[in-house]
Design a protein around this motif. Structure first.
Motif, PDB file in Angstrom:
ATOM      1  N   UNK A 187      40.489   8.863   5.903  1.00  0.00           N
ATOM      2  CA  UNK A 187      40.121   8.436   4.560  1.00  0.00           C
ATOM      3  C   UNK A 187      40.814   7.150   4.194  1.00  0.00           C
ATOM      4  N   UNK A 188      40.227   6.440   3.247  1.00  0.00           N
ATOM      5  CA  UNK A 188      40.768   5.143   2.852  1.00  0.00           C
ATOM      6  C   UNK A 188      42.160   5.298   2.238  1.00  0.00           C
ATOM      7  N   UNK A 189      42.479   6.546   1.856  1.00  0.00           N
ATOM      8  CA  UNK A 189      43.783   6.799   1.263  1.00  0.00           C
ATOM      9  C   UNK A 189      44.948   6.468   2.168  1.00  0.00           C
ATOM     10  N   UNK A 190      44.720   6.309   3.459  1.00  0.00           N
ATOM     11  CA  UNK A 190      45.849   5.961   4.332  1.00  0.00           C
ATOM     12  C   UNK A 190      46.327   4.550   4.047  1.00  0.00           C
ATOM     13  N   UNK A 191      45.521   3.788   3.333  1.00  0.00           N
ATOM     14  CA  UNK A 191      45.972   2.474   2.898  1.00  0.00           C
ATOM     15  C   UNK A 191      46.683   2.606   1.558  1.00  0.00           C
ATOM     16  N   UNK A 250      34.343   3.426   1.946  1.00  0.00           N
ATOM     17  CA  UNK A 250      34.745   4.832   1.958  1.00  0.00           C
ATOM     18  C   UNK A 250      34.011   5.645   3.001  1.00  0.00           C
TER      19      UNK A 250
END
Lengths: 1089, 474
Positions: free
Chosen positions: B73-77, B144
């Motif tokens: 997921x983009x949340x790793x950024x 996403x």
């Protein structure tokens, strides 16, 4: 959606369905089943949950519905598909049942929505005479508690899992023992309750077991209101404040908007008393004396910041002023000794008293639960002296339940008088006063039987643990604030075979009828007679009409009051090194009972905006004195220091937070956190303030010291910046300005572009003209108190996931509606303003034009709709949204456990199986533990998509409700073609929950709709109007009503002052002179016609 | 090779007015071919391996980071609620900016008859292609749901049909970047054909002969081939020229089209193009200064080239500085408090360092190129060329993050920090870039052999060394 329940059908004559218990009882086999009550297979309840099991449970709820309920409920059915569909049941169409959520001394009447047998949402019961459909954040979040995977699912003996039968037989053993000894050695520790059934049972059991002892304990106890009133008014009465009728309200440390019992009713009434339509309208004025910055303080016109211990002196001085003419001489004399300490605020008090006296009996003084009896007595005396009784405060009869306190129980335990202790609800090991050393004390009973919702701290030291049923699984009853009897009826069979408080009492008491349904039915018979019809109506409506407690005329007993005052032992004023500790009910977790509720944990505290934990609140000056550093708001991580609070030799450690407006030399500790044994969600959240809370200083305690530990701590707050920076976002003015220039809010607009007309007309414009509806919303900032019930309601309605502390700290919370909280003025004593911020549904939406895949588009009714399955997640829409109300699913928050968000499925495993393989087997599988996953699925609203990762989401104005209403209207219209949904039919979730009625949604094409009329008001404005986004959501500016004679009078609200300091000036604008959105103009025109 | 002598009187300008030759006094065309082809034919030098293996490792790291990103997921950024674009977009714009110099050198300088381009155009074009590849990675992976990235393409479909949203600048980006990449690749390959034929003819192994033969498309060097080639080259140069301007203009519209203070600026298209050329030349300098000494190409890539590139950098640097000044002027002149606050924050807000870094590196550092002494000092030029790219990265950071972190409603104000994954992905794209660039050096003539011969003194008939002479070498 209008949530009036369907009409109660007439009783059926044919024996098609089982209609009542009596009817059923004719059947021998069924009678045995009723006695046995637990059909075969019940042992399975003790087994870990399986999917199959759930299906069984769900179908079992059908059974229950038929067993207990009459015509309104779905008849008895088995798991087989309906061969004959039951009446009024349409698959997939939700049904609404009236019930109530019991609170300590009250209840919140509710309508619970049931989707195919599972409750999914609760709303206030709009027909209830007192609540009118309002709810609070706790009620909204309670539905999640029903599906909490960490709730007790087993009957336990010690640490061993046992069966339900064994658990119940243990209760009958206990009953047998008690019977032989007439109840000697048996003690009950209860929670407070307003249930008539419980009161009846308690009496019945006492008759059978006269030697049994009854105790009750609430860590946060609101009964002081009743105690004080009863002590000085000569009768057992409880006050009922009618804040809507008051012109002047003085709160003596009473957070009636936030943490008092039944705050949702207070909010509704308070907002009503401050609602403005025209500049000639009047509104009430609120004076608040408090030490902690509460929501009530945020809504005050004058807020006096003092340490709560000094409230007594202020109350006494205020009473002196008010009672100059009346009152007893003795009383005044004792006031004088107390009032000396209030010198510093002399002018404030005197002017406040003048205002109270000028209100002509429409003033009211309220005292908070944290304050000692004397303050309450003084408040009562002032109300009596003002002639407010009957006008702004009523006294209802409230007989005393005559239960002992926990300290007395501790004494009895220490004296070895308790053999069997039955703890019904509550968690005393966690929240009993620290000096009672409850873990050891409780162990002095030979046998501790405990009915509880969680396997918590008390569970660990009990001999028997019985699972408590959720109120949505239970039969019960309660009384609301005004005493109206409300029904608590189950919507689903207990998911884990839990039992209710009533059942436990009846069984231990050895009563004949132990079934909770029978108990409640029996009580009702006693209250309203035997008529089956009135029982049905009771269940259908959810309340018994005209059952409010009788209003009692009261007489002030001055000598009793004098005695209380004379006995008052004022706490010393706090100072450096001897700080005052305030223990307060948490806005989110209450006293800790909602500790494992993710929605509440993630809800930003309405004042501090802190999530997932409690903080130690200090004023800026106190922090400086202590050498404690504040966090740096401009940093990525909100880092703060950890400090140790020492009080009477006991210590608690937690993160410190500088709270603007906090009284100097006070330390606020919120109760309810820092649990040792709790569920997966609530673990490791905050510090436990109960560790330093002892009898004698349950709410206020003097002589604490605070020392830094040198450690730092990361907090998760949802708002980093507290100042509006002089931007006209929340617009407010004083009453005098509003009267002079009613259009002041519009006079604060920035210059808009010369024409917002596009070069090429939008093809949608034509469609919009033809459409029947144009949806719009209005939020009255003068009514909104910031209670945040809307936030939880939205979360529940729209399947919004929680993201966990770590993700909130990274700024990734998902709430579709948030409450922006700004301070204005000095950090020592600022003014606070709140603004609910959600998608503005701009007519010219910046988000739409930048989405490369058409995932966010406009519909012809003016909704800015989000097409989840089209969204690829470029996030440009959010960047271009000036209001920043869009939320992005950075991870699969729904499917993944919050502590494993960062585990790539490429190389992580779940249950020993490669994640990717699992995913290929079944895409819809979750990596959450199976039990959690199965339960969490049940809480979802089936009418709303559950979003996956990588997708943007935002407020939809509850489009599912709009569509349902439109479909219903189309069906109703038939050939007439009248498809316009009547005004008020659709309520968004936030609107429905709002106790202040600040949010109004409707059709702005209809000039007579409520929303059109609100938008036509002069206070109407849109945020960032100059961007020409033309929001469909507009706000009504806030008006403050300060008293010019007060020493802290501000000629204009401080936020307005900040704006003017930036070189702005309110334009005394001419009507119609400025640019406005077309639809709005029309609405205005219509309203004028 | 014998020293040619001229019997004719040389009508040369006075020595002090005479321009320095574009390439030094070379030992004739044959020597030039040997020299350039020798880079490929010689044994792989040790330094190449020393550079190539770490590059491959970085490339692998880049791939791993991307795999982690897409699977998790983009949340790793480090992105968060108000700051929904971060390093991915910064790096995208940065890389694509770098990718500007190549096509500018090969197309615009070609049309403007700037013959000095010949020594550097091949390498610069290669740099362009690889930089655009790095850049192109980001828009794809930053979304996403990567697996639906193709929805940005207009393709006939049965879902309605649903088309992309042609009003969105992200949509325009798809076209702009992909067109730019395609044309740049074609242009580069087109120019390579005669040189690939040279390589084919010189090949000693079958494998090489086959490979170069395949890609040289049967080039014989006939007049007809040359004639067609020159026409096609001119056409492609004409086609590329507007693209140089359009790509970064459109990339700038990703920002300029929005409402956000700091993004919503009409000056962005030319400002971005100038910035792109600035960073592109910076990168060409960064690459060529070490390369010319490693490969002993000082006589082909001369100090004159370095000097000229420094001058271009100075020129565009001044345009960039003007744009900065104009932004501040407009922020003040507009009277818009939101705009003012954003620009105030650039210099004195949480990200003050970004603002000052950008101004120092992009407005102040290039002013040093006014001095010839500096332009002639390779060490200083090399350092400054790196600073140019640091400054341009800072500029993109300031624009993307610096505008998002404090915008309209103060309640949204937040802060952005990249995560390890952000950083590693960025570092990883250098792996991608250098892997390709090093392979390019090893297998493709890095200087246009045929073109550079045209600017040697020998090719100039008026030059004492030049002209077609009977019996002369060809």
């Amino acid at each position: 959606m209008k949530t009036i329940p369907p009409p109660c059908p007439e009783p059926d004559s044919g024996p098609k369905y089982w209609r009542s218990l009596d009817h059923l009882a004719e059947n021998q086999e069924f009678r045995r089943w009723v006695e046995n009550e637990f059909p075969s297979g019940v042992n399975e309840m003790a087994d870990p949950v399986s999917r199959r099991h759930f299906v069984q449970i769900m179908s079992a709820s059908f059974l229950l519905a038929g067993f207990g309920l009459t015509g309104c409920r779905r008849p008895v059915e088995t798991i087989l598909p309906f061969s004959k569909a039951p009446e009024n049941y349409v698959h997939g169409k939700p049904q609404f049942f009236a019930t109530a959520m019991p609170t300590r001394g009250s209840a919140i009447p509710l309508l619970a929505k049931s989707n195919d047998g599972r409750p999914t949402k609760v709303e206030g019961n709009p027909q209830h005479p007192d609540s009118n459909g309002a709810t609070d954040r706790f009620a909204q979040a309670s539905i999640l508690g029903l599906y909490d995977p960490d709730r007790t699912i087993h009957f336990r003996k010690g640490a061993n899992t046992t069966t339900r039968e064994e658990g119940l037989s243990a209760l009958s053993d206990l009953a047998g023992q008690a019977k032989t000894k007439q109840g000697a050695g048996l003690s009950f520790l209860l929670e407070q309750s307003s249930s008539p059934s419980r009161a009846r049972l308690q009496q019945a059991v006492s008759q059978k077991l006269p030697q049994a002892k009854w105790y009750s304990y609430e860590p946060v106890d609101f009964s002081i209101h009743r105690q004080a009133a009863s002590a000085v008014l000569g009768k057992p009465v409880t006050p009922y404040f009618k804040l809507d009728a008051a012109k002047v309200i003085v709160s003596l440390d009473c957070d009636f908007i936030g943490s008092e019992e039944d705050s949702y009713i207070h909010i509704r009434r308070f907002a009503k008393g401050r609602r403005l339509v025209k500049p000639t309208d009047t509104m009430s004025r609120l004076y608040v004396v408090e030490g902690l910055y509460t929501l009530t303080g945020a809504n005050a016109d004058h807020r006096l910041r003092v340490a709560p211990s000094q409230t007594l002196a202020i109350a006494a001085r205020l009473a002196q002023e008010v009672l100059k003419q009346s009152g007893a001489a003795d009383f005044s004399a004792s006031l004088a000794t107390l009032a000396g300490a209030a010198k510093a605020n002399e002018k404030w008090i005197v002017e406040c008293a003048k205002d109270l006296l000028a209100s002509g009996g429409q003033g009211v003084v309220v005292a908070g639960y944290t304050q000692p009896l004397a303050v309450h007595v003084i408040a009562t005396a002032i109300n009596v002296a003002l002639g407010s009784v009957g006008k702004t405060v009523d006294y209802h009869a409230a007989p005393d339940a005559e239960l002992g306190g926990i300290a007395e129980l501790a004494q009895a335990l220490n004296a070895g008088q308790v053999e069997n202790l039955v703890i019904v609800g509550g968690n005393p090991v966690y929240n009993a006063p620290a000096d009672l050393d409850w873990v050891k004390t409780q162990r002095k009973a030979k046998n501790v039987v405990r009915l509880g919702y969680y396997e918590d701290e008390t569970f660990a030291v009990s001999d028997w643990h019985l699972p408590l049923a959720h109120y949505l699984e239970s039969w019960g009853d309660a009384r609301t604030a005004d005493g109206t009897v409300v029904a608590v009826q189950p919507l689903i069979e207990p998911l884990f075979g839990g039992i209710t408080e009533l059942e436990v009492l009846a069984r231990v008491g050895g009563l004949d009828k132990a079934g909770p349904y029978e108990i409640v039915r029996e009580t009702f018979r006693g209250i309203a007679g035997a008529s089956e019809e009135s029982w049905k109506k009771f269940l259908h409506d959810g309340f018994l009409a005209d059952s409010a407690s009788p209003r009692v005329s009261v007489q002030m007993d001055w000598s009793a009051a004098t005695k209380v005052i004379a006995d008052a032992k004022p706490l010393p004023a706090p100072g450096q090194g001897k700080l005052e500790v305030i223990f307060h009910r948490d806005y989110k977790l209450d006293d800790g009972r909602f500790n494992n509720n993710g929605w509440l944990l993630e809800l930003p505290d309405p004042v501090t905006k802190m999530t997932w934990e409690n903080v130690i609140l200090l004023s800026e000056k106190t922090a400086k004195d202590l050498g404690v550093e504040s966090h740096d708001p401009e940093r990525a991580k909100v880092m703060t220091q950890r400090v140790k609070v020492t009080l009477n030799g006991r210590t608690v450690e937690g993160p410190v937070w500088i709270q603007p407006g906090q009284a100097d030399d006070t330390v606020s500790l919120a109760l309810g956190y820092g649990r040792e044994k709790t569920g997966r969600v609530g673990k490791k959240c905050g510090y436990n303030a109960y560790l330093v809370r002892a009898t004698g200083g349950l709410y206020l305690a003097a002589g604490a010291s605070v020392a830094g530990t040198g450690e730092s701590h990361q907090l998760a707050t949802t708002q980093h910046h507290g100042s509006m920076e002089g931007r006209p976002i929340i617009r407010e003015a004083n009453m005098s300005e509003f009267q002079k220039n009613p259009r002041f809010a519009k006079g604060m607009n920035m210059e808009a572009p010369p024409s917002s007309q596009p070069l090429y007309p939008n093809p949608l414009d034509e469609l919009q003209k033809k459409a029947t509806h144009a949806w719009g919303m209005s939020i009255d900032l003068n009514s909104c108190v910031g209670c945040s019930a809307c936030v939880v309601a939205c979360q529940s309605e729209n399947n919004i996931p929680i993201v966990g502390k770590d993700q909130v700290a990274r700024g990734r919370e998902m709430h579709w509606i948030r409450i922006d909280r700004y301070y204005a003025g000095e950090v020592t004593d600022p003014q606070m303003v709140n603004q609910p911020m959600l998608c503005q549904h701009c007519e010219s939406a910046p988000c739409e034009s930048v989405c490369p895949v058409n995932a966010t588009v406009h519909d012809e009714e003016g909704l800015n709709v989000m097409v989840y399955n089209r969204c690829v997640g470029t996030r440009y829409c959010s960047n271009n949204c000036p209001y920043k109300v869009r939320r992005f699913n950075y991870f699969d928050f729904n499917k993944r456990p919050l502590d494993r968000l960062y585990d790539s499925p490429l190389w992580s495993k779940t249950d020993g199986e490669w994640e990717l393989k699992r995913w290929f087997k079944d895409v819809d599988r979750s990596s959450r533990p199976e039990d959690e996953w199965e339960l969490l699925k049940l809480v979802k609203n089936p009418d709303v998509t559950v979003r996956m990762r990588g997708v943007m989401e935002k407020c939809s104005f509850c489009v599912q409700r709009i569509e349902q209403a439109k479909i219903a209207q189309k069906v109703k219209a038939g050939p007439t073609g009248d498809v316009e949904v009547p005004d008020g039919t659709i309520q968004t979730a936030c609107q429905q929950a709002c106790p202040a009625e600040a949010i109004v949604f409707g059709n702005i094409k209809d000039p007579n709709s409520r929303v059109s009329k609100l938008k036509a008001q002069e206070r109407n404005y849109s945020v960032l109007e100059f961007l020409a986004t033309r929001p469909r959501l507009t706000y009504l500016a806030r008006v403050r009503n300060p008293n010019p004679a007060m020493p802290d009078y501000q000629a204009m609200p401080l936020s307005l002052k900040e704006w003017e300091e930036k070189g702005n000036e309110i334009e005394g604008s001419e009507p119609h002179a400025e640019h406005e959105a077309g639809a709005e103009k029309k609405a205005e025109k219509g309203a004028r016609e | 090779m014998s020293e040619p002598t001229s019997k004719l009187p040389v009508q040369a300008a006075p020595i002090e007015l005479e321009r320095e030759p574009l390439v030094g006094d070379l030992h004739g065309p044959g020597w030039l071919s040997d020299k350039i082809a020798g880079v490929i034919e010689a044994k792989t030098p040790l330094w190449w391996w020393c550079a190539f293996i770490p590059s491959l490792v970085l490339l692998g790291m880049c791939g791993t980071c991307i795999a982690y990103l897409i699977s998790t997921g983009v949340g790793v950024w480090g992105l968060n609620h108000p700051i929904m674009w971060g390093w991915a977009i910064i790096n995208f714009v940065w890389w694509i900016g770098i990718g500007h110099a190549g096509t500018l050198i090969s197309a615009i300088l070609f049309l403007l008859r700037q013959r000095w381009r010949t020594s550097i155009n091949r390498a610069a074009e290669a740099m362009t292609i690889f930089a655009v590849m790095c850049a192109g990675t980001y828009p794809v992976i930053h979304i996403g749901r990567v697996w639906f990235g193709w929805w940005l393409m207009p393709f006939p479909n049965s879902n309605g049909p649903i088309w992309p949203q042609f009003r969105s600048p992200l949509m325009w980006d798809v076209f702009a970047v992909s067109t730019y990449f395609t044309v740049s690749l074609l242009f580069w390959y087109m120019g390579l054909i005669p040189d690939l034929a040279v390589m084919r003819d010189r090949s000693k192994t079958k494998m090489r002969k086959f490979a170069y033969g395949l890609f040289s498309l049967g080039w014989t060097g006939s007049n007809r081939h040359w004639s067609n080639y020159e026409k096609a080259y001119l056409l492609l140069a004409g086609l590329s020229t507007p693209l140089v301007l359009s790509v970064h203009s459109i990339v700038s519209l990703d920002f300029a089209v929005s409402q956000l203070p700091g993004w919503h600026t009409t000056i962005f298209p030319p400002y971005f193009v100038a910035g792109a050329v600035y960073s592109g030349f910076g990168m060409v300098l960064t690459l060529l200064i070490p390369l010319r000494s490693m490969l002993k190409l000082e006589q082909v890539i001369t100090m004159r080239h370095i000097d000229l590139m420094c001058k271009v950098t100075l020129g565009v640097g001044c345009i960039v500085s003007y744009a900065y000044g104009m932004e501040y002027f407009i922020a003040w002149y507009s009277g818009n408090p939101y705009e003012k606050s954003t620009f105030w924050n650039r210099l004195f807000g949480s990200y003050w360092w970004g603002g000052w870094l950008m101004i120092t590196c992009n407005a102040m550092v290039p002013q040093l190129f006014w001095f010839k002494g500096i332009r002639q000092n390779l060490v200083i030029v090399f350092i400054l060329s790196i600073l140019v790219n640091v400054g341009m990265w800072a500029e993109r950071f300031v624009i993307v993050v610096g505008s998002l972190y404090h915008e309209f409603l103060p309640s949204n104000w937040s802060y952005y920090m990249p995560t390890k994954i952000d950083v590693l992905t960025y570092v990883g794209t250098f792996g991608l870039f250098f892997t390709f660039f090093l392979l390019f050096i090893r297998f493709v003539p890095l200087i246009a052999i045929s073109e550079v011969k045209g600017v040697t003194p020998q090719a100039d008939p008026h030059h004492p060394l030049g002209g077609a002479k009977p019996g002369g070498h060809h």
